[in-house]
Scaffold this motif. Structure first.
Motif, PDB file in Angstrom:
ATOM      1  N   VAL A   1       0.883  -1.177   0.144  1.00 21.26           N
ATOM      2  CA  VAL A   1      -0.151  -0.008   0.101  1.00 21.26           C
ATOM      3  C   VAL A   1       0.800   1.355  -0.109  1.00 21.26           C
ATOM      4  N   LEU A   2       2.140   1.240   0.400  1.00 16.29           N
ATOM      5  CA  LEU A   2       2.853   2.179   0.326  1.00 16.29           C
ATOM      6  C   LEU A   2       3.146   2.810  -0.999  1.00 16.29           C
ATOM      7  N   ASP A   3       2.998   2.050  -2.161  1.00 22.49           N
ATOM      8  CA  ASP A   3       3.231   2.550  -3.481  1.00 22.49           C
ATOM      9  C   ASP A   3       1.807   2.751  -4.121  1.00 22.49           C
ATOM     10  N   SER A   4       0.990   2.748  -3.283  1.00 26.12           N
ATOM     11  CA  SER A   4      -0.383   3.357  -3.936  1.00 26.12           C
ATOM     12  C   SER A   4      -0.746   4.914  -3.802  1.00 26.12           C
ATOM     13  N   SER A   5      -1.497   5.296  -4.774  1.00 27.97           N
ATOM     14  CA  SER A   5      -2.139   6.680  -4.719  1.00 27.97           C
ATOM     15  C   SER A   5      -3.360   6.746  -3.763  1.00 27.97           C
ATOM     16  N   HIS A   6      -4.018   5.537  -3.799  1.00 22.48           N
ATOM     17  CA  HIS A   6      -5.320   5.466  -3.123  1.00 22.48           C
ATOM     18  C   HIS A   6      -5.402   4.085  -2.475  1.00 22.48           C
ATOM     19  N   ILE A   7      -6.171   3.911  -1.664  1.00 20.81           N
ATOM     20  CA  ILE A   7      -6.554   2.649  -0.889  1.00 20.81           C
ATOM     21  C   ILE A   7      -8.142   2.433  -0.964  1.00 20.81           C
ATOM     22  N   VAL A   8      -8.614   1.615  -1.391  1.00 24.22           N
ATOM     23  CA  VAL A   8     -10.012   1.684  -1.449  1.00 24.22           C
ATOM     24  C   VAL A   8     -10.389   0.425  -0.306  1.00 24.22           C
ATOM     25  N   ILE A   9     -11.172   0.608   0.767  1.00 28.19           N
ATOM     26  CA  ILE A   9     -11.591  -0.272   1.594  1.00 28.19           C
ATOM     27  C   ILE A   9     -13.065  -0.489   1.509  1.00 28.19           C
ATOM     28  N   TRP A  10     -13.399  -1.683   0.840  1.00 27.55           N
ATOM     29  CA  TRP A  10     -14.584  -1.978   0.640  1.00 27.55           C
ATOM     30  C   TRP A  10     -15.465  -3.057   1.368  1.00 27.55           C
ATOM     31  N   GLY A  11     -16.181  -2.565   2.256  1.00 30.05           N
ATOM     32  CA  GLY A  11     -16.808  -3.664   3.251  1.00 30.05           C
ATOM     33  C   GLY A  11     -16.203  -4.284   4.314  1.00 30.05           C
TER      34      GLY A  11
ATOM     35  N   LYS B   1      -0.761   6.529   4.319  1.00 28.43           N
ATOM     36  CA  LYS B   1      -1.736   8.003   4.691  1.00 28.43           C
ATOM     37  C   LYS B   1      -0.699   9.141   4.981  1.00 28.43           C
ATOM     38  N   GLU B   2       0.207   8.611   5.657  1.00 24.56           N
ATOM     39  CA  GLU B   2       1.034   9.737   6.339  1.00 24.56           C
ATOM     40  C   GLU B   2       1.808  10.241   5.048  1.00 24.56           C
ATOM     41  N   GLN B   3       2.185   9.414   3.942  1.00 24.72           N
ATOM     42  CA  GLN B   3       2.913   9.901   2.712  1.00 24.72           C
ATOM     43  C   GLN B   3       2.050  10.372   1.694  1.00 24.72           C
ATOM     44  N   GLY B   4       0.857  10.599   2.076  1.00 24.57           N
ATOM     45  CA  GLY B   4       0.093  11.108   1.072  1.00 24.57           C
ATOM     46  C   GLY B   4      -1.054  10.543   0.386  1.00 24.57           C
ATOM     47  N   THR B   5      -1.241   9.108   0.686  1.00 23.15           N
ATOM     48  CA  THR B   5      -1.839   8.065   0.000  1.00 23.15           C
ATOM     49  C   THR B   5      -3.413   8.340   0.730  1.00 23.15           C
ATOM     50  N   GLU B   6      -4.463   8.480  -0.281  1.00 24.17           N
ATOM     51  CA  GLU B   6      -5.691   8.738   0.262  1.00 24.17           C
ATOM     52  C   GLU B   6      -6.513   7.472   0.494  1.00 24.17           C
ATOM     53  N   ILE B   7      -7.104   7.307   1.786  1.00 28.26           N
ATOM     54  CA  ILE B   7      -7.837   6.324   2.070  1.00 28.26           C
ATOM     55  C   ILE B   7      -9.480   6.416   1.960  1.00 28.26           C
ATOM     56  N   ILE B   8      -9.974   5.874   1.075  1.00 29.71           N
ATOM     57  CA  ILE B   8     -11.496   5.872   0.833  1.00 29.71           C
ATOM     58  C   ILE B   8     -12.177   4.449   1.430  1.00 29.71           C
ATOM     59  N   THR B   9     -13.203   4.472   2.291  1.00 30.17           N
ATOM     60  CA  THR B   9     -13.820   3.356   2.813  1.00 30.17           C
ATOM     61  C   THR B   9     -15.240   3.485   2.177  1.00 30.17           C
ATOM     62  N   ILE B  10     -15.830   2.578   1.604  1.00 33.50           N
ATOM     63  CA  ILE B  10     -17.030   2.008   1.139  1.00 33.50           C
ATOM     64  C   ILE B  10     -17.803   1.045   2.116  1.00 33.50           C
ATOM     65  N   ASP B  11     -18.762   1.570   3.050  1.00 32.64           N
ATOM     66  CA  ASP B  11     -19.350   0.588   3.883  1.00 32.64           C
ATOM     67  C   ASP B  11     -20.705   1.127   4.421  1.00 32.64           C
ATOM     68  N   PRO B  12     -21.775   0.343   4.493  1.00 33.61           N
ATOM     69  CA  PRO B  12     -22.897   0.776   5.180  1.00 33.61           C
ATOM     70  C   PRO B  12     -22.958   1.414   6.728  1.00 33.61           C
ATOM     71  N   VAL B  13     -21.663   1.036   7.276  1.00 34.09           N
ATOM     72  CA  VAL B  13     -21.757   1.118   8.811  1.00 34.09           C
ATOM     73  C   VAL B  13     -20.390   2.292   8.812  1.00 34.09           C
ATOM     74  N   LYS B  14     -20.596   3.341   9.546  1.00 36.25           N
ATOM     75  CA  LYS B  14     -19.371   4.160   9.778  1.00 36.25           C
ATOM     76  C   LYS B  14     -18.688   3.624  10.890  1.00 36.25           C
ATOM     77  N   SER B  15     -17.795   2.480  10.438  1.00 41.62           N
ATOM     78  CA  SER B  15     -17.063   1.868  11.320  1.00 41.62           C
ATOM     79  C   SER B  15     -16.104   2.551  11.876  1.00 41.62           C
ATOM     80  N   ALA B  16     -14.839   2.373  12.574  1.00 36.79           N
ATOM     81  CA  ALA B  16     -13.747   2.955  12.778  1.00 36.79           C
ATOM     82  C   ALA B  16     -13.056   3.099  11.804  1.00 36.79           C
ATOM     83  N   THR B  17     -12.848   2.245  10.749  1.00 34.57           N
ATOM     84  CA  THR B  17     -11.898   2.321   9.693  1.00 34.57           C
ATOM     85  C   THR B  17     -12.722   3.916   8.881  1.00 34.57           C
ATOM     86  N   ALA B  18     -13.774   3.622   8.980  1.00 27.89           N
ATOM     87  CA  ALA B  18     -14.420   4.713   8.030  1.00 27.89           C
ATOM     88  C   ALA B  18     -14.218   5.920   8.637  1.00 27.89           C
ATOM     89  N   HIS B  19     -14.243   6.002   9.862  1.00 30.11           N
ATOM     90  CA  HIS B  19     -14.121   7.142  10.733  1.00 30.11           C
ATOM     91  C   HIS B  19     -12.660   7.790  10.528  1.00 30.11           C
TER      92      HIS B  19
END
Length: 196
Positions: A6-16, A34-52
Motif C-alpha cells: 500500500v505504500l506504493d499506492s495513490s489510493h487505498i479503497v476499503i470496501w466492506g 496515509k502519512e505519505q499522501g495516500t488517500e484512504i476511501i472506505t465504502i461501507d454501510p456502517v461508519k466503522s472505526a475504519t470509515a471514521h
C-alpha cells in the motif's frame, strides 16, 4: 499483495471491511501510506472505526455494493477506460464459450487429455483467423462470435459486456444511495489512480 505494498499506492479503497479491528497489522501499513499522501476511501454501510479514520467515507445501503461494482465495471467498459492489452493476455476474457452448452471450448473437446494434464481453453487468434490455445495466440481477440467446427462460440468478454449493460450509474445511485458524483470519482480512482 503484501500489506506493505500500500505504500506504493495513490489510493487505498476499503470496501466492506474494517481493518482497524479485523486486521490491525495491515491498518498500520495503511496509516503509514496515509502519512505519505495516500488517500484512504472506505465504502461501507456502517461508519466503522475504519470509515471514521479514512479520508473519505462513502456510505452505501446494505447488500447493494455488488450492484455498485457492476455499474462501475459497465461504465468503465462503455467509456473505454479499461486496459485491453492486460485483459487480453492476463484474464479469461478472450476465452471462447460454446453456445451449445455454455462451457469453455477446451483442448479436451478435440483430443484426449490425460488425467492431471493441463486442459487449456481456446481463444480466437486475430493473426491466424482461427482458434489457438490460451497463452499460445499471438493476438487474442477480446470480442466476437465465431464458428468453430460447426459450434458457435462467443468470447467471455462479449458475454460479460452483454450482462454488464444491465447495470447503470444512474440506477446504481438509486439502488445504493451513493451519489453519481461519488461513483464517478471512484471510477476515476480505479482507472487513473494506483488503487489497492
Amino acid at each position: 499483495n503484501e500489506a506493505k505494498s500500500v505504500l506504493d499506492s495513490s489510493h487505498i479503497v476499503i470496501w466492506g471491511s474494517n481493518p482497524v479491528h479485523s486486521t490491525p497489522q495491515n491498518w498500520r501499513w495503511m496509516q503509514r501510506a496515509k502519512e505519505q499522501g495516500t488517500e484512504i476511501i472506505t465504502i461501507d454501510p456502517v461508519k466503522s472505526a475504519t470509515a471514521h479514520k479514512s479520508d473519505r467515507y462513502i456510505p452505501i445501503k446494505p447488500t447493494t455494493d455488488g450492484y455498485l461494482a457492476l455499474a462501475m465495471a459497465n461504465y468503465i467498459l462503455e467509456n473505454g477506460l479499461q486496459d485491453d492489452a492486460f485483459i487480453a493476455t492476463r484474464s479469461t476474457a478472450p476465452m471462447l464459450v460454446r453456445r451449445d452448452n455454455g462451457k469453455l471450448l477446451h483442448k479436451s473437446d478435440y483430443v484426449a487429455v490425460a488425467e492431471g494434464e493441463d486442459d487449456p481453453a481456446y481463444v480466437w487468434d486475430e493473426s491466424t483467423g482461427a482458434i489457438a490455445l490460451y497463452g499460445e495466440a499471438a493476438s487474442p481477440v477480446l470480442e466476437g462470435t465465431f464458428e468453430v467446427d460447426g459450434i458457435t462460440v462467443d468470447t467471455s468478454y462479449s458475454l460479460l459486456k452483454n450482462q454488464l449493460a444491465n447495470y447503470t450509474i444512474s440506477e446504481a445511485t438509486r439502488i445504493t444511495g451513493v451519489p453519481e458524483e461519488s461513483i464517478l470519482e471512484l471510477v476515476d480512482v480505479f482507472t487513473n489512480g494506483d488503487a489497492v
